[in-house]
Design an enzyme around this catalytic site. Structure first.
Site, PDB file in Angstrom:
ATOM      1  CE  LYS A 114      -3.903  -1.811   2.748  1.00 55.93           C
ATOM      2  NZ  LYS A 114      -4.616  -1.644   4.044  1.00 55.93           N
ATOM      3  CB  ALA A 139      -1.618   0.984   9.154  1.00 52.26           C
ATOM      4  CG  ASP A 140      -3.590  -4.762   6.037  1.00 50.42           C
ATOM      5  OD1 ASP A 140      -4.597  -4.248   5.520  1.00 50.42           O
ATOM      6  OD2 ASP A 140      -3.449  -5.996   6.178  1.00 50.42           O
ATOM      7  CB  THR A 141      -5.649  -3.983  11.341  1.00 45.99           C
ATOM      8  OG1 THR A 141      -4.945  -2.786  11.693  1.00 45.99           O
ATOM      9  CG2 THR A 141      -6.020  -4.738  12.617  1.00 45.99           C
ATOM     10  CB  ALA A 178       1.860  -4.429   9.075  1.00 52.23           C
TER      11      ALA A 178
END
Length: 284
Positions: A114, A139-141, A178
């Site tokens: 991303k 960010a990624d969750t 992240a």
């Protein structure tokens, strides 16, 4: 005819210090500002004020992009004083293999993808009147069930119901977020930017006494429909949670302390040699 008598008058004597007493009382109760040296002292401005630290001072007024459309991430990042965030989510499909990568690598590579996608897009569409970004944060969750299943956003109301009931029945699960911070290098050394990453883990314990009726009522609120795992810890979803072990804002979607540390490394550590660029003299 008798002469008219003069009208009687009464005089009330005001103590000399009455005005001073009234003013002092008004100041004490906040109705009037205090006087200093004969001049009115202006009230102090109210906080909170932006953090006065080098990295945020260096970024203030520059172009900062959040590669996410999450209002929660925007709110968390804005709390650092970065209030003029430019929101630019990546349009690249999130189609990495969960099975091949596992939760840690999956969430890390997704967030990195991303960030790089948004940064490259800004460079390709840059205009003379618009400066290149000084910082890009992504960010990624994901939620990982007790048995290792990676959960993202629910695909339907039925999927949402089944997801929350599974998390309740399994009692515990983990949240991985992240975060990636990218800043252009001032010396333009390959690849032209510094990129720093982290993955934070939080253990979440659901209340196994939560009823099906409460879960069904929560799903109908739609609060958790756009969230990994199907619940929002910062809202009504907290009714489902017994406790957490780790960072609270990591579950919300952006661990603030870890994010600030990444930003400092990406922006200020410009003297570090990027991975793979070591020369023979650098290898001991």
């Amino acid at each position: 005819m008798s002469e008219k008598q003069p009208l009687s008058t009464s005089t009330t004597t005001i103590p000399a210090n009455t005005a001073q007493v009234s003013e002092a009382a008004a100041i004490e109760h906040g109705a009037l500002p205090a006087r200093t040296g004969g001049a009115t002292k202006q009230p102090l401005p109210r906080g909170p004020f932006p953090l006065d630290i080098p990295v945020l001072n260096q970024l203030r007024g520059k172009r900062i992009i959040l590669a996410s459309k999450s209002p929660r991430r925007k709110q968390i990042l804005s709390s650092l004083g970065l209030t003029n965030l430019e929101i630019m989510p990546s349009n690249k499909p999130e189609n990495l293999s969960k099975e091949d990568l596992g939760p840690f690598e999956y969430v890390l590579q997704t967030a990195t993808q991303k960030c790089l996608d948004v940064y490259q897009t800004t460079l390709e569409h840059s205009l003379v009147s618009i400066p290149d970004p000084a910082l890009v944060v992504s960010a990624d969750t994901v939620i990982v069930s007790h048995h290792g299943r990676i959960l993202e956003k629910p695909r339907s109301e039925l999927d949402h119901l089944n997801m929350l009931k599974m998390l309740r029945d399994q009692k515990t699960h983990k949240c991985y977020t992240a975060v990636v911070a990218l800043a252009p290098r001032e010396d333009a050394r390959y690849p032209g930017y510094n990129i720093e990453t982290t993955v934070q883990e939080t253990k979440v314990v659901f209340d196994d006494l939560v009823s099906d009726e409460l879960i069904e009522a929560y799903v109908k609120t739609r609060e958790g429909a756009d969230k990994a795992g199907g619940y929002g810890l910062q809202g009504m979803g907290s009714l489902l949670v017994e406790k957490i072990e780790g960072s609270w804002d990591n579950v919300v979607g952006l661990p603030l302390r870890a994010t600030l540390a990444l930003i400092e490394k990406a922006v200020l550590n410009q003297d570090d040699i990027p991975l793979g660029e070591e020369t023979e003299d650098d290898i001991i």
